[in-house]
Design a protein around this motif. Sequence first.
Motif, PDB file in Angstrom:
ATOM      1  N   ARG A 122       0.874  -1.168   0.000  1.00 47.80           N
ATOM      2  CA  ARG A 122       0.000   0.000   0.000  1.00 47.80           C
ATOM      3  C   ARG A 122       0.917   1.225   0.000  1.00 47.80           C
ATOM      4  O   ARG A 122       1.678   1.458   0.940  1.00 47.80           O
ATOM      5  N   ILE A 123       0.863   1.995  -1.075  1.00 45.00           N
ATOM      6  CA  ILE A 123       1.746   3.148  -1.220  1.00 45.00           C
ATOM      7  C   ILE A 123       1.282   4.269  -0.305  1.00 45.00           C
ATOM      8  O   ILE A 123       0.120   4.667  -0.326  1.00 45.00           O
ATOM      9  N   THR A 124       2.211   4.769   0.503  1.00 44.36           N
ATOM     10  CA  THR A 124       1.901   5.857   1.429  1.00 44.36           C
ATOM     11  C   THR A 124       2.615   7.151   1.065  1.00 44.36           C
ATOM     12  O   THR A 124       2.232   8.213   1.537  1.00 44.36           O
ATOM     13  N   GLU A 125       3.661   7.051   0.254  1.00 41.70           N
ATOM     14  CA  GLU A 125       4.428   8.241  -0.125  1.00 41.70           C
ATOM     15  C   GLU A 125       5.037   8.028  -1.513  1.00 41.70           C
ATOM     16  O   GLU A 125       5.614   6.989  -1.784  1.00 41.70           O
ATOM     17  N   VAL A 126       4.877   9.017  -2.383  1.00 41.92           N
ATOM     18  CA  VAL A 126       5.490   8.963  -3.704  1.00 41.92           C
ATOM     19  C   VAL A 126       6.700   9.886  -3.672  1.00 41.92           C
ATOM     20  O   VAL A 126       6.595  11.040  -3.277  1.00 41.92           O
TER      21      VAL A 126
END
Length: 126
Positions: A92-96
């Motif tokens: 689950r991506i939390t920061e790009v």
Amino acid sequence: MNDVEFTHLPDDAGAGAGHVPDADLTRLTAVTVELTVEVGRTHMSLGETMSLGQGSVVTLDRLADKPVDLLVNGRPIARGEVVVIDEQFGLRITEVMGAERSTAAAPVAFTPEAIPGDPAALDHAA
């Protein structure tokens, strides 16, 4: 010997700082890249590495509660948390990386079929 004439280019030609229209980027959507989730790293001597066996534990440089890195062709592009989706690992991506704000995205699921012979490969299906 033949003389060669070159066309003069503007100073900012090829600088890459200009806006690229979305229509130009759509040609790249079919390009295949390798996605890797990096949990952590460590350094060992060759002797320590050679003594590893079944049951050995390798301590990594990342704490268990810290986000893991998402790499595209070896370059970090995002961070996130590991999740389990239908008995498969996902991210689950939390920061790009490079983004002004954090963005949430659909989880990315691991599937062995994504890259033949690479069980750690990622699939874009949620």
